[in-house]
Design an enzyme around this catalytic site. Sequence first.
Site, PDB file in Angstrom:
ATOM      1  N   HIS A  25      -3.048   3.423   5.167  1.00 31.49           N
ATOM      2  CA  HIS A  25      -4.107   3.610   6.183  1.00 31.49           C
ATOM      3  C   HIS A  25      -4.969   4.776   5.773  1.00 31.49           C
ATOM      4  CE1 HIS A  25      -5.991   4.077  10.133  1.00 31.49           C
ATOM      5  NE2 HIS A  25      -5.610   2.838  10.335  1.00 31.49           N
TER       6      HIS A  25
ATOM      7  N   ASP B 126      -1.214  -4.017  11.262  1.00 30.01           N
ATOM      8  CA  ASP B 126      -1.262  -5.417  10.797  1.00 30.01           C
ATOM      9  C   ASP B 126       0.061  -5.920  10.260  1.00 30.01           C
ATOM     10  OD1 ASP B 126      -4.367  -4.315   9.900  1.00 30.01           O
ATOM     11  OD2 ASP B 126      -4.113  -6.053  11.206  1.00 30.01           O
TER      12      ASP B 126
HETATM   13  C1  SDX Z   1      -6.797  -1.591   9.649  1.00 28.85           C
HETATM   14  O1  SDX Z   1      -9.423   2.518   9.919  1.00 28.85           O
HETATM   15  C2  SDX Z   1      -8.736   1.955  10.816  1.00 28.85           C
HETATM   16  O2  SDX Z   1      -8.405   2.547  11.854  1.00 28.85           O
HETATM   17  C3  SDX Z   1      -8.400   0.507  10.566  1.00 28.85           C
HETATM   18  C4  SDX Z   1      -7.433  -0.107  11.560  1.00 28.85           C
HETATM   19  C5  SDX Z   1      -8.081  -0.277  12.922  1.00 28.85           C
HETATM   20  O3  SDX Z   1      -7.336  -0.371  13.928  1.00 28.85           O
HETATM   21  O4  SDX Z   1      -9.342  -0.421  12.961  1.00 28.85           O
HETATM   22  O5  SDX Z   1      -6.276   0.682  11.705  1.00 28.85           O
HETATM   23  C6  SDX Z   1      -7.035  -1.507  11.120  1.00 28.85           C
HETATM   24  O6  SDX Z   1      -7.694  -1.919   8.930  1.00 28.85           O
HETATM   25  C7  SDX Z   1      -5.475  -1.179   9.081  1.00 28.85           C
HETATM   26  C8  SDX Z   1      -5.407  -1.307   7.534  1.00 28.85           C
HETATM   27  C9  SDX Z   1      -5.155  -2.775   7.202  1.00 28.85           C
HETATM   28  N1  SDX Z   1      -5.291  -2.989   5.744  1.00 28.85           N
HETATM   29  C10 SDX Z   1      -4.196  -3.267   4.996  1.00 28.85           C
HETATM   30  O7  SDX Z   1      -3.047  -3.281   5.416  1.00 28.85           O
HETATM   31  C11 SDX Z   1      -4.514  -3.622   3.548  1.00 28.85           C
HETATM   32  C12 SDX Z   1      -3.539  -2.901   2.637  1.00 28.85           C
HETATM   33  N2  SDX Z   1      -3.833  -1.475   2.702  1.00 28.85           N
HETATM   34  C13 SDX Z   1      -4.687  -0.920   1.685  1.00 28.85           C
HETATM   35  O8  SDX Z   1      -5.687  -1.767   1.202  1.00 28.85           O
HETATM   36  C14 SDX Z   1      -5.066   0.505   1.962  1.00 28.85           C
HETATM   37  O9  SDX Z   1      -3.948   1.172   2.394  1.00 28.85           O
HETATM   38  C15 SDX Z   1      -6.215   0.824   2.887  1.00 28.85           C
HETATM   39  C16 SDX Z   1      -7.439   0.050   2.546  1.00 28.85           C
HETATM   40  C17 SDX Z   1      -5.850   0.575   4.312  1.00 28.85           C
HETATM   41  C18 SDX Z   1      -6.509   2.269   2.658  1.00 28.85           C
HETATM   42  O10 SDX Z   1      -6.783   2.384   1.274  1.00 28.85           O
HETATM   43  P1  SDX Z   1      -7.028   3.791   0.601  1.00 28.85           P
HETATM   44  O11 SDX Z   1      -8.194   4.433   1.224  1.00 28.85           O
HETATM   45  O12 SDX Z   1      -7.030   3.655  -0.882  1.00 28.85           O
HETATM   46  O13 SDX Z   1      -5.703   4.566   1.039  1.00 28.85           O
HETATM   47  P2  SDX Z   1      -5.217   5.902   0.488  1.00 28.85           P
HETATM   48  O14 SDX Z   1      -6.343   6.779   0.054  1.00 28.85           O
HETATM   49  O15 SDX Z   1      -4.245   6.429   1.480  1.00 28.85           O
HETATM   50  O16 SDX Z   1      -4.376   5.486  -0.846  1.00 28.85           O
HETATM   51  C19 SDX Z   1      -3.560   6.457  -1.454  1.00 28.85           C
HETATM   52  C20 SDX Z   1      -2.998   5.793  -2.679  1.00 28.85           C
HETATM   53  C21 SDX Z   1      -4.056   5.177  -3.573  1.00 28.85           C
HETATM   54  O17 SDX Z   1      -3.551   5.252  -4.898  1.00 28.85           O
HETATM   55  P3  SDX Z   1      -4.082   6.476  -5.835  1.00 28.85           P
HETATM   56  O18 SDX Z   1      -5.587   6.381  -5.868  1.00 28.85           O
HETATM   57  O19 SDX Z   1      -3.570   7.749  -5.201  1.00 28.85           O
HETATM   58  O20 SDX Z   1      -3.430   6.188  -7.181  1.00 28.85           O
HETATM   59  O21 SDX Z   1      -2.118   4.709  -2.301  1.00 28.85           O
HETATM   60  C22 SDX Z   1      -2.588   3.500  -2.862  1.00 28.85           C
HETATM   61  C23 SDX Z   1      -4.043   3.712  -3.190  1.00 28.85           C
HETATM   62  O22 SDX Z   1      -4.417   2.892  -4.283  1.00 28.85           O
HETATM   63  N3  SDX Z   1      -2.404   2.481  -1.819  1.00 28.85           N
HETATM   64  C24 SDX Z   1      -1.642   1.399  -1.927  1.00 28.85           C
HETATM   65  C25 SDX Z   1      -1.728   0.731  -0.686  1.00 28.85           C
HETATM   66  N4  SDX Z   1      -2.543   1.423   0.116  1.00 28.85           N
HETATM   67  C26 SDX Z   1      -2.969   2.491  -0.588  1.00 28.85           C
HETATM   68  N5  SDX Z   1      -0.879   0.913  -2.938  1.00 28.85           N
HETATM   69  C27 SDX Z   1      -0.221  -0.242  -2.701  1.00 28.85           C
HETATM   70  N6  SDX Z   1      -0.233  -0.936  -1.519  1.00 28.85           N
HETATM   71  C28 SDX Z   1      -0.995  -0.476  -0.509  1.00 28.85           C
HETATM   72  N7  SDX Z   1      -1.038  -1.152   0.632  1.00 28.85           N
END
Ligand code: SDX
Length: 393
Positions: free
Chosen positions: A270, A328
């Site tokens: 998140h 989700d």
């Molecule tokens: C919602 O914003 C909101 O409030 C949204 C929401 C709402 O109510 O409106 O809460 C609803 O959208 C929830 C999120 C639903 N999406 C997913 O579940 C999709 C899977 N999640 C990812 O795509 C991701 O976690 C995001 C898009 C939600 C956030 O992505 P970010 O901005 O890259 O997250 P981060 O900066 O915390 O990531 C830190 C690291 C990164 O790696 P590095 O760059 O440090 O090497 O963790 C990695 C990311 O690549 N990472 C993941 C991951 N999520 C982040 N790796 C594997 N699996 C994942 N799910």
Amino acid sequence: KTGYFTYDPGFTSTASCDSAITYIDGEKGILTHRGYKIEDLAEKCDFLEVAYLLLHKELPTQKQFADYHHEISMHTLLHEQLINFYKGFRRDAHPMAVMVGVVGALSAFYHDSLDLHDPDQRELASTRLIAKMPSMAAMAYKYSVGQPFVYPQNNLKYAENFLHMMFAVPSYDYQVNPVLAKAMNLIFILHADHEQNASTSTVRLASSSSANPFACIAAGIASLWGPAHGGANEAVLNMLTQIADKSRIPEFIKRAKDKNDPFRLMGFGHRVYKNYDPRAQILRASCHEVIEELSVKNEHLLEIALELEKIALNDAYFVEKKLFPNVDFYSGIILKAMGIPTTMFTVLFALARTAGWVAQWREMIEDPIQKIGRPRQRYIGPVQRKFIALEQR
Ligand code: SDX
């Protein structure tokens, strides 16, 4: 108060706006609406009480709640001509594609609620959007399965009315199962608002140009559809189904950690929560109850989800990056147990989030010093270049 987006030196875009609607503490996993804990609202409210709270800053009294429910029920019908919009889609159109189209089209039918600067029209637009989303969502489902549309019943509660429009057929008297209605109401409350997420920021930015509310909510629906945002619930179910057996979980965990693999663990991570999403906690607890009470055969998906969570939360990659289950991760398991098709999961997210989008839109529009949103950029293109005519190129 500054303009809408402010780029800080780290070039991470931060939406800078003041809001009194929702508070999130990402480190502690806290979520409140107008100061009330999501746990209390989820356990004790009807969805329309929460919608009223988001819009009017206070939980309604019994009379205010009765009046609000009556007001909403007076606007649940759609203009009959809007049915033609559904008939223009292929039956296999994704229901979110239908919702983007039909919600935007409301601008063409309700000319007496387009003027944002008229408080009565703002109120009417707010009521119409919250009232009509269940009807439009259920119609998108009915159209996809080739069943006749079912009209709203004003004597039913909000979540019940939606389920009745989803599952009733003319051939027999469909009664909504109270377990389904309770689970639907919970899902709606947990998805109602969440501060300045991507789709809410889209609605605010679109509204800042004084575009009409129906067009702005349609923009929010489009943004929510993405699998990184509201589309994740559908993606989680598809992922759990693809995993199919607990023995295959390590393979998917490995892929999620591989930077060269675009696969992400859907329902994990998140932008704000660096702790357990409180909504996921609540949904996780109610999964068992809904599956047991509906005695449906999809507990294997729940078992895979619980095992996946256990493995991920003990894996250094997820622990270091503070990746926890989000709203989700469990919502789809409950929706599937309720008989909702996966293609409708994000539609239900949009239905519930309309209350938050409308509240956020109202807060921004009613702010006397609000200016049009105008995100800035850091220019990284070529500097001044000498022009060469086409003949010489
Ligand atoms: C919602 O914003 C909101 O409030 C949204 C929401 C709402 O109510 O409106 O809460 C609803 O959208 C929830 C999120 C639903 N999406 C997913 O579940 C999709 C899977 N999640 C990812 O795509 C991701 O976690 C995001 C898009 C939600 C956030 O992505 P970010 O901005 O890259 O997250 P981060 O900066 O915390 O990531 C830190 C690291 C990164 O790696 P590095 O760059 O440090 O090497 O963790 C990695 C990311 O690549 N990472 C993941 C991951 N999520 C982040 N790796 C594997 N699996 C994942 N799910």
